[in-house]
Write a protein that holds these residues in place. Structure first.
Motif, PDB file in Angstrom:
ATOM      1  N   SER A   1      38.343  30.996  43.116  1.00 40.50           N
ATOM      2  CA  SER A   1      38.967  30.971  44.443  1.00 40.50           C
ATOM      3  C   SER A   1      40.018  29.868  44.542  1.00 40.50           C
ATOM      4  O   SER A   1      41.116  30.083  45.063  1.00 40.50           O
ATOM      5  CB  SER A   1      37.896  30.770  45.518  1.00 40.50           C
ATOM      6  OG  SER A   1      38.475  30.660  46.796  1.00 40.50           O
ATOM      7  N   GLU A   2      39.693  28.692  44.043  1.00 34.46           N
ATOM      8  CA  GLU A   2      40.631  27.568  44.101  1.00 34.46           C
ATOM      9  C   GLU A   2      41.891  27.838  43.286  1.00 34.46           C
ATOM     10  O   GLU A   2      42.978  27.395  43.653  1.00 34.46           O
ATOM     11  CB  GLU A   2      39.930  26.298  43.621  1.00 34.46           C
ATOM     12  CG  GLU A   2      38.907  25.760  44.625  1.00 34.46           C
ATOM     13  CD  GLU A   2      37.957  24.747  44.020  1.00 34.46           C
ATOM     14  OE1 GLU A   2      38.110  24.436  42.802  1.00 34.46           O
ATOM     15  OE2 GLU A   2      37.071  24.271  44.746  1.00 34.46           O
ATOM     16  N   GLN A   3      41.752  28.581  42.200  1.00 37.80           N
ATOM     17  CA  GLN A   3      42.911  28.917  41.373  1.00 37.80           C
ATOM     18  C   GLN A   3      43.895  29.814  42.119  1.00 37.80           C
ATOM     19  O   GLN A   3      45.103  29.699  41.941  1.00 37.80           O
ATOM     20  CB  GLN A   3      42.453  29.621  40.089  1.00 37.80           C
ATOM     21  CG  GLN A   3      41.736  28.712  39.102  1.00 37.80           C
ATOM     22  CD  GLN A   3      41.146  29.478  37.922  1.00 37.80           C
ATOM     23  OE1 GLN A   3      41.083  30.705  37.935  1.00 37.80           O
ATOM     24  NE2 GLN A   3      40.697  28.749  36.914  1.00 37.80           N
TER      25      GLN A   3
ATOM     26  N   ALA B   1      33.762  29.679  43.113  1.00 37.99           N
ATOM     27  CA  ALA B   1      34.583  28.699  43.834  1.00 37.99           C
ATOM     28  C   ALA B   1      35.789  28.282  42.995  1.00 37.99           C
ATOM     29  O   ALA B   1      36.904  28.121  43.516  1.00 37.99           O
ATOM     30  CB  ALA B   1      33.740  27.473  44.194  1.00 37.99           C
ATOM     31  N   LYS B   2      35.587  28.130  41.702  1.00 35.57           N
ATOM     32  CA  LYS B   2      36.680  27.744  40.805  1.00 35.57           C
ATOM     33  C   LYS B   2      37.756  28.831  40.768  1.00 35.57           C
ATOM     34  O   LYS B   2      38.962  28.526  40.825  1.00 35.57           O
ATOM     35  CB  LYS B   2      36.130  27.496  39.396  1.00 35.57           C
ATOM     36  CG  LYS B   2      37.175  27.009  38.401  1.00 35.57           C
ATOM     37  CD  LYS B   2      36.538  26.732  37.043  1.00 35.57           C
ATOM     38  CE  LYS B   2      37.592  26.265  36.037  1.00 35.57           C
ATOM     39  NZ  LYS B   2      36.984  26.007  34.696  1.00 35.57           N
TER      40      LYS B   2
ATOM     41  N   GLY C   1      43.859  27.947  46.443  1.00 29.63           N
ATOM     42  CA  GLY C   1      43.989  26.521  46.645  1.00 29.63           C
ATOM     43  C   GLY C   1      42.782  25.896  47.327  1.00 29.63           C
ATOM     44  O   GLY C   1      42.762  24.690  47.589  1.00 29.63           O
ATOM     45  N   LYS C   2      41.781  26.714  47.638  1.00 30.80           N
ATOM     46  CA  LYS C   2      40.541  26.204  48.246  1.00 30.80           C
ATOM     47  C   LYS C   2      39.430  27.217  48.030  1.00 30.80           C
ATOM     48  O   LYS C   2      39.676  28.371  47.634  1.00 30.80           O
ATOM     49  CB  LYS C   2      40.740  25.955  49.741  1.00 30.80           C
ATOM     50  CG  LYS C   2      41.128  27.182  50.546  1.00 30.80           C
ATOM     51  CD  LYS C   2      41.281  26.835  52.013  1.00 30.80           C
ATOM     52  CE  LYS C   2      41.666  28.058  52.837  1.00 30.80           C
ATOM     53  NZ  LYS C   2      41.790  27.735  54.287  1.00 30.80           N
ATOM     54  N   ASP C   3      38.210  26.781  48.279  1.00 35.22           N
ATOM     55  CA  ASP C   3      37.053  27.653  48.123  1.00 35.22           C
ATOM     56  C   ASP C   3      36.859  28.459  49.402  1.00 35.22           C
ATOM     57  O   ASP C   3      36.486  27.922  50.440  1.00 35.22           O
ATOM     58  CB  ASP C   3      35.799  26.808  47.829  1.00 35.22           C
ATOM     59  CG  ASP C   3      34.554  27.659  47.675  1.00 35.22           C
ATOM     60  OD1 ASP C   3      34.688  28.906  47.594  1.00 35.22           O
ATOM     61  OD2 ASP C   3      33.443  27.083  47.637  1.00 35.22           O
TER      62      ASP C   3
END
Length: 266
Positions: free
Chosen positions: A256-258, A253-254, A261-263
């Protein structure tokens, strides 16, 4: 009696000697060597497929799938090498053992399952339609009589062809070596639409909203997985476990957010 005993002993000696020679002539078969332990995986990818895998301003390979593969390899205590390949020949690269896995936004399809083993899906994706920002095209029906493009060997080609009535309505359907070239032709007016993976299309639309727009309709939902050779069962099991652990502890998830911008991990 002594003479008979001597003859008997001589005969026994000959028999024992024969047995000894026979045993020496047929040594026990050597135990088969254990297969060499895996120490490295070679990841095959299209290096012009942002944000999944591409080259940055320093010509270094970066991207969401690059980071996912690095993290998984670290957990498996394996070295990882990234090898750009002709994506339209990806299955040949894999079966020819020039790469060990295909990890670059690879869509899981029934057809590909005939030749490739897949990990559990890690992302859901759509085949979106990108048009020029000032285009009057609003729906798939509006693509009739227009020139439409997609990346050669991509699941976008398969998705478009599944909707035969829409596909047959195109003036022309062109394929390109990569999505970037297709989008360049779109902005240059040589195409009227491009069908592309959502993660790629929205990445470019966000960078240049003055040039591109995404239609509300799309060509279906699909799932991404990592592709391996069917006989690499041990690596598949270990990789599945590593990716499951990455989802469970929030690492996926981290990453993905990088990049998004979201999971959006499945």
């Amino acid at each position: 009696m002594k003479k008979l005993a001597a003859v008997a002993l001589l005969t026994l000696g000959v028999v024992l000697a024969g047995c000894s020679k026979q045993e020496e002539a047929t040594p026990a078969a050597a135990a088969p060597e254990a297969p060499a332990a895996i120490t490295q995986i070679v990841v095959g990818l299209d290096d012009n497929f942002p944000p999944m895998g591409f080259r940055d301003d320093k010509n270094e390979l970066v991207g969401f799938d690059i980071d996912m593969a690095k993290e998984a390899a670290k957990r498996l205590d394996l070295q990882v090498q990234f090898k750009p390949i002709d994506w339209s020949a990806k299955e040949a690269e894999l079966s020819g053992k020039r790469v060990d896995v295909l990890w670059n936004g690879l869509t899981i399809t029934e057809e590909r399952k005939q030749n490739i083993a897949f990990t559990a899906p890690y992302m859901e994706n759509h085949q979106i339609i990108v048009v020029p920002a000032d285009s009057d095209t609003q729906t798939k029906a509006d693509l009739a009589g227009k020139v439409v493009g997609a990346q050669e060997g991509s699941s976008a080609v398969d998705a478009v062809k599944k909707e035969d009535a829409v596909f047959q309505s195109f003036k022309e359907f062109k394929t390109f070596g990569d999505n970037v070239t297709a989008l360049m032709d779109l902005s240059a007016g040589r195409l009227q639409a491009v069908v592309v993976d959502e993660v790629v299309g929205r990445y470019y639309v966000a960078k240049k909203p003055e040039l591109y727009r995404v239609l509300d309709e799309n060509f279906g939902t699909e799932e991404y997985g990592v592709g391996l050779r069917k006989d690499d069962t041990e690596l598949l099991t270990r990789l599945d476990q590593a990716m499951a652990d990455m989802k469970a502890d929030g690492t996926a998830a981290k990453i993905s957010e990088q990049w998004f911008g979201k999971d959006i991990i499945k």
